[in-house]
Design a protein around this motif. Structure first.
Motif, mmCIF file in Angstrom:
data_model
loop_
_atom_site.group_PDB
_atom_site.id
_atom_site.type_symbol
_atom_site.label_atom_id
_atom_site.label_comp_id
_atom_site.label_asym_id
_atom_site.label_seq_id
_atom_site.Cartn_x
_atom_site.Cartn_y
_atom_site.Cartn_z
ATOM 1 N N ALA A 37 61.033 106.259 42.651
ATOM 2 C CA ALA A 37 61.329 106.268 41.214
ATOM 3 C C ALA A 37 60.444 105.268 40.482
ATOM 4 C CB ALA A 37 62.802 105.955 40.978
ATOM 5 N N LEU A 38 60.220 104.090 41.076
ATOM 6 C CA LEU A 38 59.358 103.081 40.454
ATOM 7 C C LEU A 38 57.914 103.564 40.383
ATOM 8 C CD1 LEU A 38 60.780 99.815 42.064
ATOM 9 C CD2 LEU A 38 60.935 100.502 39.667
ATOM 10 N N LEU A 39 57.438 104.244 41.437
ATOM 11 C CA LEU A 39 56.068 104.780 41.402
ATOM 12 C C LEU A 39 55.930 105.837 40.314
ATOM 13 C CD1 LEU A 39 55.083 105.101 45.180
ATOM 14 C CD2 LEU A 39 54.283 103.427 43.510
ATOM 15 N N TYR A 40 56.957 106.666 40.161
ATOM 16 C CA TYR A 40 56.899 107.693 39.114
ATOM 17 C C TYR A 40 57.007 107.068 37.718
ATOM 18 C CZ TYR A 40 56.837 111.809 42.096
ATOM 19 O OH TYR A 40 56.461 112.794 42.977
ATOM 20 N N CYS A 196 57.391 94.683 40.341
ATOM 21 C CA CYS A 196 56.472 93.767 39.648
ATOM 22 C C CYS A 196 55.369 94.542 38.931
ATOM 23 C CB CYS A 196 55.858 92.787 40.639
ATOM 24 S SG CYS A 196 57.035 91.582 41.297
ATOM 25 N N LEU A 197 54.824 95.564 39.595
ATOM 26 C CA LEU A 197 53.767 96.367 38.979
ATOM 27 C C LEU A 197 54.299 97.134 37.766
ATOM 28 C CD1 LEU A 197 51.984 97.786 42.163
ATOM 29 C CD2 LEU A 197 51.085 96.088 40.571
ATOM 30 N N VAL A 198 55.506 97.649 37.871
ATOM 31 C CA VAL A 198 56.105 98.372 36.741
ATOM 32 C C VAL A 198 56.324 97.437 35.562
ATOM 33 C CG1 VAL A 198 58.227 99.500 35.954
ATOM 34 C CG2 VAL A 198 57.151 100.228 38.087
ATOM 35 N N LEU A 199 56.792 96.218 35.814
ATOM 36 C CA LEU A 199 57.012 95.253 34.728
ATOM 37 C C LEU A 199 55.697 94.901 34.033
ATOM 38 C CD1 LEU A 199 59.636 92.863 36.378
ATOM 39 C CD2 LEU A 199 60.033 94.613 34.630
ATOM 40 N N SER A 252 49.102 103.410 41.038
ATOM 41 C CA SER A 252 50.276 104.052 41.637
ATOM 42 C C SER A 252 49.889 104.824 42.898
ATOM 43 C CB SER A 252 50.930 104.988 40.622
ATOM 44 O OG SER A 252 52.077 105.600 41.165
ATOM 45 N N GLY A 253 48.745 105.510 42.858
ATOM 46 C CA GLY A 253 48.287 106.252 44.035
ATOM 47 C C GLY A 253 47.988 105.342 45.212
ATOM 48 N N ALA A 254 47.358 104.192 44.946
ATOM 49 C CA ALA A 254 47.063 103.231 46.012
ATOM 50 C C ALA A 254 48.356 102.714 46.635
ATOM 51 C CB ALA A 254 46.234 102.077 45.460
ATOM 52 N N MET A 255 49.357 102.417 45.804
ATOM 53 C CA MET A 255 50.639 101.948 46.329
ATOM 54 C C MET A 255 51.336 103.040 47.140
ATOM 55 S SD MET A 255 50.825 98.824 45.343
ATOM 56 C CE MET A 255 49.041 98.813 45.522
ATOM 57 N N GLY A 294 63.384 109.027 31.628
ATOM 58 C CA GLY A 294 62.982 110.355 32.099
ATOM 59 C C GLY A 294 62.401 110.309 33.499
ATOM 60 N N ALA A 295 61.594 109.285 33.785
ATOM 61 C CA ALA A 295 60.983 109.161 35.113
ATOM 62 C C ALA A 295 62.048 108.903 36.173
ATOM 63 C CB ALA A 295 59.951 108.031 35.105
ATOM 64 N N VAL A 296 63.012 108.054 35.875
ATOM 65 C CA VAL A 296 64.076 107.756 36.847
ATOM 66 C C VAL A 296 64.903 109.007 37.130
ATOM 67 C CG1 VAL A 296 66.225 106.470 37.194
ATOM 68 C CG2 VAL A 296 64.206 105.308 36.292
ATOM 69 N N LEU A 297 65.272 109.727 36.078
ATOM 70 C CA LEU A 297 66.122 110.904 36.259
ATOM 71 C C LEU A 297 65.404 111.994 37.056
ATOM 72 C CD1 LEU A 297 67.917 111.290 32.796
ATOM 73 C CD2 LEU A 297 68.882 110.515 34.971
#
Length: 358
Positions: A37-40, A196-199, A252-255, A294-297
């Motif tokens: 969910a965090l990556l999305y 951390c990356l999302v923040l 995001s792809g690298a992670m 929306g991304a989480v859902l």
């Protein structure tokens, strides 16, 4: 009022920190759902710059996700050293690039691809732009699928395996960490890195939204001709939007590659692009809280519905496939939400302000 907001942020921060530690008590599968969910969210925030701020419909966004993933996979797996002797001679111990190099390189490479996509599409709008970007995404996937001959670069449909897990500050995120008698699982460690990356991505997006560049993007979104008449360089601003949005996808792809340990072209299909666009539209175009919601859902709902689709499948004596039933339930939920909330679940309060009548 300010104290209340500060308290809310503190409580939210504590909840986000404690969340994986609680979820891992119910099984690591739930923490993996939170990780994805965090990556999305990171992907949706990047696409929101292109679609939500600049108004450029991009259906090939998954290409930048693929570029970042393959970049990490090639730099952190034995594939290149096994394929090319000269690389093996330069890196006798294998290519094990640190995250401090991978994240900037992934962002820069994806940003470059974003501007390469944006350059030939500057005069296109709406449906025509969507078709061109869709084609770009498919071209990248086909390239990844076929670059295994005459020179084996991507290993074709077999994908890349044995990818190194991410290590940061000497901590290998691929292994569990013991803090006293308490065990923090590998997926929980990845959760904190992704958080951390999302923040950071949220902070960048927020600053961009209220910057001169962000307001210029929104002017182009509302009326490109009027924006050009006001002296805005729409060409450069569009390229910047494509490039900035793509950097989020590359990181995001690298992670994702480090998290999974294996990547293949099937992970970057057209359906992934459609889902990322749906996250932005469903949450609320151009509104950061809505995009995150929306991304989480849409990332977590299909996984949660696994526990609903199974019993429903058993009720029909196995005549309904569980995966198809899951997609059906997600599609029905999206249709209902968009009929009831056509502007998204959490739309921007400023959107459509000019349409209000006194």
């Amino acid at each position: 009022m300010k104290n209340n907001k500060t308290l809310q942020f503190i409580l939210l921060g504590v909840a986000l920190i404690v969340l994986p530690l609680i979820l891992q008590g119910f099984g690591n599968a739930w923490v993996r759902i939170a990780d994805m969910a965090l990556l999305y969210i990171l992907l949706a925030l990047g696409l929101n710059i292109v679609v939500g701020y600049a108004g450029l419909l991009d259906l090939g966004y998954v290409a930048f996700f693929a570029v970042g993933a393959y970049m990490y996979g090639l730099l952190s797996s034995p594939h290149l050293t096994n394929t090319f002797e000269w690389i093996a001679a330069v890196f006798p111990a294998g290519m094990h690039m640190p995250i401090w190099l991978i994240v900037p390189v992934g962002a820069a490479l994806a940003g470059l691809f974003g501007m390469l996509l944006g350059a030939p599409t500057l005069k296109l709008r709406g449906d025509y732009l969507a078709i061109v970007t869709l084609g770009f995404g498919e071209i990248i996937r086909v390239f990844m699928n076929n670059l295994d001959h005459p020179v084996n670069i991507t290993n074709g449909p077999k994908g890349l395996d044995q990818i190194d897990p991410i290590s940061i500050f000497g901590i290998n995120l691929g292994k569990k960490l013991m803090v006293g008698d308490f065990e923090i699982s590998s997926v929980s460690l990845y959760y904190y890195l992704f958080l951390c990356l999302v923040l950071v991505a949220i902070l960048i997006s927020h600053r961009l939204e209220f910057s001169r560049i962000g307001r210029a993007w929104m002017a182009i979104r509302e009326d490109e001709i009027a924006a050009k008449a006001m002296g805005l360089n729409t060409r450069n601003l569009k390229l910047l939007a494509f490039g900035m949005g793509a950097t989020f996808g590359g990181v995001s792809g690298a992670m994702f590659a480090g998290f999974q340990g294996f990547i293949s072209p099937e992970s970057f299909s057209l359906m992934e692009s459609v889902m990322i666009v749906a996250m932005v539209v469903l949450g609320g175009l151009g509104h950061l809280p809505g995009v995150i919601l929306g991304a989480v859902l849409l990332s977590a709902l299909p996984e949660v519905l696994r526990y609903v689709a199974g019993p429903l499948q058993s009720l029909t004596d196995g005549r309904l496939d569980a995966s198809i039933l899951r997609q059906l339930l997600v599609a029905l939920a999206m249709i209902v939400i968009m009929l009831m909330r056509p502007r998204g679940l959490w739309p921007s309060p400023e959107h459509g302000k000019a349409l209000k009548t006194k």
